[in-house]
Design a protein around this motif. Sequence first.
Motif, PDB file in Angstrom:
ATOM      1  N   TRP A  77      11.267  -2.619   8.418  1.00 47.64           N
ATOM      2  CA  TRP A  77      11.116  -1.482   7.510  1.00 47.64           C
ATOM      3  C   TRP A  77       9.776  -0.776   7.629  1.00 47.64           C
ATOM      4  O   TRP A  77       9.648   0.393   7.280  1.00 47.64           O
ATOM      5  CB  TRP A  77      11.330  -1.925   6.064  1.00 47.64           C
ATOM      6  N   HIS A  78       8.761  -1.482   8.092  1.00 52.86           N
ATOM      7  CA  HIS A  78       7.421  -0.895   8.145  1.00 52.86           C
ATOM      8  C   HIS A  78       6.881  -0.805   9.576  1.00 52.86           C
ATOM      9  O   HIS A  78       5.685  -0.596   9.773  1.00 52.86           O
ATOM     10  CB  HIS A  78       6.476  -1.682   7.238  1.00 52.86           C
ATOM     11  N   ILE A  82       4.401  -5.656  16.560  1.00 58.57           N
ATOM     12  CA  ILE A  82       4.824  -6.816  17.342  1.00 58.57           C
ATOM     13  C   ILE A  82       6.345  -6.981  17.311  1.00 58.57           C
ATOM     14  O   ILE A  82       6.977  -7.169  18.338  1.00 58.57           O
ATOM     15  CB  ILE A  82       4.145  -8.101  16.816  1.00 58.57           C
ATOM     16  N   HIS A  83       6.936  -6.913  16.121  1.00 55.79           N
ATOM     17  CA  HIS A  83       8.356  -7.224  15.968  1.00 55.79           C
ATOM     18  C   HIS A  83       9.240  -6.041  15.585  1.00 55.79           C
ATOM     19  O   HIS A  83      10.455  -6.184  15.520  1.00 55.79           O
ATOM     20  CB  HIS A  83       8.544  -8.310  14.900  1.00 55.79           C
ATOM     21  N   GLY A  84       8.652  -4.910  15.267  1.00 58.18           N
ATOM     22  CA  GLY A  84       9.448  -3.758  14.860  1.00 58.18           C
ATOM     23  C   GLY A  84      10.296  -3.249  16.022  1.00 58.18           C
ATOM     24  O   GLY A  84       9.792  -3.074  17.124  1.00 58.18           O
ATOM     25  N   ASN A 101       8.717   5.803   6.081  1.00 56.07           N
ATOM     26  CA  ASN A 101       8.233   4.593   5.413  1.00 56.07           C
ATOM     27  C   ASN A 101       6.761   4.356   5.744  1.00 56.07           C
ATOM     28  O   ASN A 101       5.947   4.077   4.860  1.00 56.07           O
ATOM     29  CB  ASN A 101       9.042   3.368   5.845  1.00 56.07           C
ATOM     30  N   VAL A 102       6.417   4.448   7.021  1.00 54.19           N
ATOM     31  CA  VAL A 102       5.033   4.210   7.458  1.00 54.19           C
ATOM     32  C   VAL A 102       4.106   5.282   6.871  1.00 54.19           C
ATOM     33  O   VAL A 102       3.012   4.962   6.386  1.00 54.19           O
ATOM     34  CB  VAL A 102       4.949   4.166   8.994  1.00 54.19           C
ATOM     35  N   ALA A 103       4.541   6.533   6.894  1.00 47.26           N
ATOM     36  CA  ALA A 103       3.721   7.612   6.324  1.00 47.26           C
ATOM     37  C   ALA A 103       3.509   7.389   4.825  1.00 47.26           C
ATOM     38  O   ALA A 103       2.399   7.592   4.302  1.00 47.26           O
ATOM     39  CB  ALA A 103       4.385   8.964   6.578  1.00 47.26           C
ATOM     40  N   ASP A 109      -1.632   3.705   0.348  1.00 41.95           N
ATOM     41  CA  ASP A 109      -2.923   3.039   0.576  1.00 41.95           C
ATOM     42  C   ASP A 109      -4.080   3.963   0.193  1.00 41.95           C
ATOM     43  O   ASP A 109      -5.019   3.548  -0.491  1.00 41.95           O
ATOM     44  CB  ASP A 109      -3.076   2.636   2.046  1.00 41.95           C
ATOM     45  N   ALA A 110      -4.014   5.209   0.642  1.00 41.90           N
ATOM     46  CA  ALA A 110      -5.081   6.174   0.362  1.00 41.90           C
ATOM     47  C   ALA A 110      -5.178   6.474  -1.133  1.00 41.90           C
ATOM     48  O   ALA A 110      -6.282   6.530  -1.694  1.00 41.90           O
ATOM     49  CB  ALA A 110      -4.853   7.460   1.155  1.00 41.90           C
ATOM     50  N   ALA A 111      -4.034   6.649  -1.790  1.00 44.53           N
ATOM     51  CA  ALA A 111      -4.037   6.956  -3.222  1.00 44.53           C
ATOM     52  C   ALA A 111      -4.596   5.784  -4.031  1.00 44.53           C
ATOM     53  O   ALA A 111      -5.374   5.991  -4.970  1.00 44.53           O
ATOM     54  CB  ALA A 111      -2.625   7.312  -3.693  1.00 44.53           C
ATOM     55  N   LEU A 112      -4.224   4.569  -3.668  1.00 43.26           N
ATOM     56  CA  LEU A 112      -4.766   3.407  -4.372  1.00 43.26           C
ATOM     57  C   LEU A 112      -6.274   3.288  -4.136  1.00 43.26           C
ATOM     58  O   LEU A 112      -7.028   3.028  -5.074  1.00 43.26           O
ATOM     59  CB  LEU A 112      -4.050   2.129  -3.915  1.00 43.26           C
TER      60      LEU A 112
END
Length: 160
Positions: A77-78, A82-84, A101-103, A109-112
């Motif tokens: 999902w992300h 390595i495994h995606g 999903n990645v975006a 992350d940036a908002a937090l």
Amino acid sequence: MSASPYPLPSSDAVSVRMRANRRRDTRPETAVRSALHGRGLRYRVDLPIQLPGRRPVRPDIVFTHARVCIFVDGCFWHCCPIHGVEPARNADYWGPKLARNVARDRAVDAALADDGWTVLRIWEHDDPGSAAAVIADLVSEMAHPATGTRSHRTPSDAAG
């Protein structure tokens, strides 16, 4: 009637498998939580954090006092480097879906971070014990920084 924005499942088995994916309490997440609990750490699970101008964000594990958010990301999902894997079927749907999903992960992350939180993302394939050690160090560092600005007072400190 308009066409569905989602492709038809390639089989009934795929439909069953996709419906069985959980939003929380996944096996990797519970393994990390168990390792953290074994280290004596206490945390909140799936705590909604309201950020300015956004829907609430729900990290998998939250240390409120230290302001640390932990996400245990699934390799598919992300898009784990390595495994995606890119699905062979319905690639026109899955490629953009996984990219979104990645975006979204980066935006969250940036908002937090802008709101004063420290974010750590753990891959589902990471060893839970090793992940717990990294998390414990981070939480300790954030809860008791060298400046002392975010350390908590013990009852004996308050009395004296």
